[in-house]
Design a protein around this motif. Structure first.
Motif, PDB file in Angstrom:
ATOM      1  N   HIS A 179       9.934  -2.352   5.074  1.00 57.79           N
ATOM      2  CA  HIS A 179       8.924  -2.956   4.129  1.00 57.79           C
ATOM      3  C   HIS A 179       7.628  -2.922   4.151  1.00 57.79           C
ATOM      4  CE1 HIS A 179      12.811  -4.067   1.965  1.00 57.79           C
ATOM      5  NE2 HIS A 179      13.233  -4.415   3.089  1.00 57.79           N
ATOM      6  N   VAL A 180       6.661  -2.037   3.603  1.00 56.20           N
ATOM      7  CA  VAL A 180       5.481  -1.848   4.050  1.00 56.20           C
ATOM      8  C   VAL A 180       4.414  -2.369   2.932  1.00 56.20           C
ATOM      9  CG1 VAL A 180       3.716  -0.147   4.972  1.00 56.20           C
ATOM     10  CG2 VAL A 180       6.090   0.260   5.403  1.00 56.20           C
ATOM     11  N   ASP A 181       3.633  -3.119   3.184  1.00 54.01           N
ATOM     12  CA  ASP A 181       2.698  -3.806   2.491  1.00 54.01           C
ATOM     13  C   ASP A 181       1.582  -2.867   2.107  1.00 54.01           C
ATOM     14  OD1 ASP A 181       4.301  -6.058   1.952  1.00 54.01           O
ATOM     15  OD2 ASP A 181       2.840  -7.439   3.046  1.00 54.01           O
ATOM     16  N   LEU A 182       1.257  -2.431   0.970  1.00 50.79           N
ATOM     17  CA  LEU A 182       0.523  -1.550   0.338  1.00 50.79           C
ATOM     18  C   LEU A 182      -0.317  -2.030  -0.871  1.00 50.79           C
ATOM     19  CD1 LEU A 182       2.090   1.845   1.388  1.00 50.79           C
ATOM     20  CD2 LEU A 182      -0.053   0.816   2.490  1.00 50.79           C
ATOM     21  N   PRO A 183      -0.911  -3.063  -0.860  1.00 54.16           N
ATOM     22  CA  PRO A 183      -1.606  -3.665  -2.104  1.00 54.16           C
ATOM     23  C   PRO A 183      -2.660  -2.506  -2.661  1.00 54.16           C
ATOM     24  CG  PRO A 183      -2.139  -5.095  -0.226  1.00 54.16           C
ATOM     25  CD  PRO A 183      -1.235  -3.992   0.254  1.00 54.16           C
ATOM     26  N   GLY A 184      -2.688  -2.578  -3.881  1.00 54.14           N
ATOM     27  CA  GLY A 184      -3.806  -1.769  -4.548  1.00 54.14           C
ATOM     28  C   GLY A 184      -3.768  -0.330  -4.366  1.00 54.14           C
ATOM     29  N   PHE A 185      -2.562   0.177  -3.788  1.00 60.03           N
ATOM     30  CA  PHE A 185      -2.418   1.496  -3.840  1.00 60.03           C
ATOM     31  C   PHE A 185      -1.610   1.947  -5.034  1.00 60.03           C
ATOM     32  CE2 PHE A 185      -3.755   0.744   0.705  1.00 60.03           C
ATOM     33  CZ  PHE A 185      -4.633   1.805   0.675  1.00 60.03           C
ATOM     34  N   GLN A 186      -1.547   3.097  -5.410  1.00 59.98           N
ATOM     35  CA  GLN A 186      -0.573   3.713  -6.419  1.00 59.98           C
ATOM     36  C   GLN A 186       0.372   4.762  -5.331  1.00 59.98           C
ATOM     37  OE1 GLN A 186      -0.761   2.749  -9.522  1.00 59.98           O
ATOM     38  NE2 GLN A 186      -2.349   1.467  -8.906  1.00 59.98           N
ATOM     39  N   LYS A 187       1.453   4.954  -6.123  1.00 61.61           N
ATOM     40  CA  LYS A 187       2.335   5.818  -5.684  1.00 61.61           C
ATOM     41  C   LYS A 187       1.937   7.273  -5.181  1.00 61.61           C
ATOM     42  CE  LYS A 187       6.926   8.015  -6.814  1.00 61.61           C
ATOM     43  NZ  LYS A 187       7.814   8.180  -7.964  1.00 61.61           N
ATOM     44  N   GLU A 188       0.921   7.543  -6.164  1.00 60.69           N
ATOM     45  CA  GLU A 188       0.330   9.108  -5.809  1.00 60.69           C
ATOM     46  C   GLU A 188      -0.458   9.136  -4.512  1.00 60.69           C
ATOM     47  OE1 GLU A 188      -0.340   7.223  -8.691  1.00 60.69           O
ATOM     48  OE2 GLU A 188       1.612   8.224  -9.534  1.00 60.69           O
ATOM     49  N   ASP A 189      -1.115   7.644  -4.201  1.00 60.41           N
ATOM     50  CA  ASP A 189      -1.750   7.741  -2.893  1.00 60.41           C
ATOM     51  C   ASP A 189      -1.136   7.725  -1.772  1.00 60.41           C
ATOM     52  OD1 ASP A 189      -4.102   7.313  -4.794  1.00 60.41           O
ATOM     53  OD2 ASP A 189      -4.114   5.071  -4.823  1.00 60.41           O
ATOM     54  N   ILE A 190       0.193   7.725  -1.935  1.00 58.15           N
ATOM     55  CA  ILE A 190       0.769   7.525  -0.586  1.00 58.15           C
ATOM     56  C   ILE A 190       1.557   8.710  -0.253  1.00 58.15           C
ATOM     57  CG2 ILE A 190       2.645   6.198   0.499  1.00 58.15           C
ATOM     58  CD1 ILE A 190       1.970   3.927  -1.490  1.00 58.15           C
ATOM     59  N   LYS A 191       1.662   9.101   0.983  1.00 60.50           N
ATOM     60  CA  LYS A 191       2.381  10.242   1.691  1.00 60.50           C
ATOM     61  C   LYS A 191       3.071   9.884   3.012  1.00 60.50           C
ATOM     62  CE  LYS A 191      -1.078  13.999   0.204  1.00 60.50           C
ATOM     63  NZ  LYS A 191      -1.495  13.094  -0.843  1.00 60.50           N
ATOM     64  N   LEU A 192       4.353  10.459   2.757  1.00 61.18           N
ATOM     65  CA  LEU A 192       5.241  10.251   3.898  1.00 61.18           C
ATOM     66  C   LEU A 192       5.608  11.547   4.723  1.00 61.18           C
ATOM     67  CD1 LEU A 192       8.170   7.901   2.593  1.00 61.18           C
ATOM     68  CD2 LEU A 192       6.379   7.195   4.421  1.00 61.18           C
ATOM     69  N   SER A 193       5.622  11.485   5.870  1.00 55.78           N
ATOM     70  CA  SER A 193       5.928  12.820   6.768  1.00 55.78           C
ATOM     71  C   SER A 193       6.886  12.595   7.900  1.00 55.78           C
ATOM     72  CB  SER A 193       4.687  13.463   7.213  1.00 55.78           C
ATOM     73  OG  SER A 193       3.842  12.875   7.988  1.00 55.78           O
ATOM     74  N   ALA A 194       7.704  13.337   8.313  1.00 55.66           N
ATOM     75  CA  ALA A 194       8.643  13.136   9.527  1.00 55.66           C
ATOM     76  C   ALA A 194       8.471  14.469  10.232  1.00 55.66           C
ATOM     77  CB  ALA A 194       9.919  13.009   9.063  1.00 55.66           C
ATOM     78  N   ASP A 195       7.789  14.421  11.638  1.00 54.38           N
ATOM     79  CA  ASP A 195       7.539  15.520  12.324  1.00 54.38           C
ATOM     80  C   ASP A 195       7.723  14.971  13.805  1.00 54.38           C
ATOM     81  OD1 ASP A 195       6.803  18.130  12.861  1.00 54.38           O
ATOM     82  OD2 ASP A 195       4.860  17.397  13.204  1.00 54.38           O
ATOM     83  N   ASP A 196       8.358  15.965  14.657  1.00 53.02           N
ATOM     84  CA  ASP A 196       8.331  15.475  16.061  1.00 53.02           C
ATOM     85  C   ASP A 196       8.896  14.130  16.441  1.00 53.02           C
ATOM     86  OD1 ASP A 196       7.590  18.031  16.769  1.00 53.02           O
ATOM     87  OD2 ASP A 196       5.494  17.339  16.559  1.00 53.02           O
ATOM     88  N   GLY A 197       9.933  13.580  15.564  1.00 51.59           N
ATOM     89  CA  GLY A 197      10.583  12.347  15.844  1.00 51.59           C
ATOM     90  C   GLY A 197       9.595  11.242  15.280  1.00 51.59           C
ATOM     91  N   TYR A 198       8.616  11.591  14.572  1.00 48.43           N
ATOM     92  CA  TYR A 198       7.532  10.241  14.236  1.00 48.43           C
ATOM     93  C   TYR A 198       7.651  10.371  12.783  1.00 48.43           C
ATOM     94  CZ  TYR A 198       5.986   9.443  18.753  1.00 48.43           C
ATOM     95  OH  TYR A 198       5.727   8.850  20.083  1.00 48.43           O
ATOM     96  N   LEU A 199       7.768   9.175  11.920  1.00 45.09           N
ATOM     97  CA  LEU A 199       7.816   8.918  10.598  1.00 45.09           C
ATOM     98  C   LEU A 199       6.380   8.227  10.370  1.00 45.09           C
ATOM     99  CD1 LEU A 199       8.904   8.758   7.700  1.00 45.09           C
ATOM    100  CD2 LEU A 199       9.435   6.182   8.297  1.00 45.09           C
ATOM    101  N   THR A 200       5.598   9.234   9.634  1.00 46.84           N
ATOM    102  CA  THR A 200       4.119   8.717   9.412  1.00 46.84           C
ATOM    103  C   THR A 200       3.913   8.418   7.870  1.00 46.84           C
ATOM    104  OG1 THR A 200       3.312  10.266  11.153  1.00 46.84           O
ATOM    105  CG2 THR A 200       1.629   9.475   9.555  1.00 46.84           C
ATOM    106  N   ILE A 201       3.415   7.317   7.642  1.00 48.85           N
ATOM    107  CA  ILE A 201       2.889   6.723   6.519  1.00 48.85           C
ATOM    108  C   ILE A 201       1.332   6.898   6.313  1.00 48.85           C
ATOM    109  CG2 ILE A 201       2.952   4.823   4.829  1.00 48.85           C
ATOM    110  CD1 ILE A 201       5.413   3.717   6.643  1.00 48.85           C
ATOM    111  N   SER A 202       1.010   7.615   5.314  1.00 56.84           N
ATOM    112  CA  SER A 202      -0.519   7.690   5.259  1.00 56.84           C
ATOM    113  C   SER A 202      -0.838   7.294   3.824  1.00 56.84           C
ATOM    114  CB  SER A 202      -1.100   9.253   5.281  1.00 56.84           C
ATOM    115  OG  SER A 202      -0.682   9.560   6.382  1.00 56.84           O
ATOM    116  N   ALA A 203      -1.798   6.622   3.498  1.00 51.64           N
ATOM    117  CA  ALA A 203      -2.396   6.059   2.289  1.00 51.64           C
ATOM    118  C   ALA A 203      -3.959   6.286   2.055  1.00 51.64           C
ATOM    119  CB  ALA A 203      -1.976   4.564   1.862  1.00 51.64           C
ATOM    120  N   GLU A 204      -4.361   6.809   0.876  1.00 48.48           N
ATOM    121  CA  GLU A 204      -5.771   6.941   0.682  1.00 48.48           C
ATOM    122  C   GLU A 204      -6.286   6.503  -0.575  1.00 48.48           C
ATOM    123  OE1 GLU A 204      -9.169  10.312   1.057  1.00 48.48           O
ATOM    124  OE2 GLU A 204      -6.991  10.953   1.132  1.00 48.48           O
ATOM    125  N   ARG A 205      -7.095   5.612  -0.818  1.00 46.19           N
ATOM    126  CA  ARG A 205      -7.579   5.145  -1.957  1.00 46.19           C
ATOM    127  C   ARG A 205      -9.017   5.353  -2.089  1.00 46.19           C
ATOM    128  NH1 ARG A 205      -7.788  -1.129  -3.817  1.00 46.19           N
ATOM    129  NH2 ARG A 205      -8.417  -0.897  -5.736  1.00 46.19           N
TER     130      ARG A 205
END
Length: 147
Positions: A52-78
């Motif tokens: 459960h990741v807190d991302l207040p003020g972000f929209q669904k379109e601002d968030i990206k998830l990627s899985a690469d080389d065993g790492y799950l990366t969460i990126s958000a840009e506002r």
């Protein structure tokens, strides 16, 4: 160059007031490099893990998830919307975060991106990950044939 034991500005540490420390600086303390963005709760269940990741003020379109080389990366840009101008004056203080942030978690190289489920609701990103299935070691034929 100053040693890293000093803050962003050496003189702010000596001459700054603790009461107005954040008032006239651009970036609130909660969103500086040393802060903890994307505060995350991780819950384990029988079948997997739930983040459960807190991302207040972000929209669904601002968030990206990627899985690469065993790492799950969460990126958000506002981004700031500069199109709207206020006729009543200029901002004196802005505390809402504008910018980008990311966080990575090691989830193992056996996890496929098809296995990861994500949902964003009310500023909380919920990610479900299955537990890795234990791999039994292959039994090698160690016996030698006798003629």
């Amino acid at each position: 160059m100053l040693p890293s034991i000093f803050g962003e500005n050496l003189f702010d540490d000596f001459f700054g007031s603790p009461f107005d420390e954040e008032f006239f600086r651009g970036t609130p303390r909660a969103y500086r490099k040393d802060s903890q963005l994307m505060k995350t709760d991780i819950k384990e269940s029988d079948g997997g893990y739930e983040l459960h990741v807190d991302l207040p003020g972000f929209q669904k379109e601002d968030i990206k998830l990627s899985a690469d080389d065993g790492y799950l990366t969460i990126s958000a840009e506002r981004r700031d919307n500069n199109d709207e101008k206020d006729d009543n004056g200029k901002y004196i203080r802005r505390e809402r975060y504008i910018g980008s942030c990311s966080r990575s978690f090691y989830v193992g190289e056996d996890l496929k991106k098809e296995d990861i489920k994500a949902k964003f609701d009310n500023g909380i990103l919920t990610i479900s990950l299955p537990k890795p299935q234990p791999q039994l070691p292959e039994q090698k034929d160690t016996y030698i044939a006798i003629e």
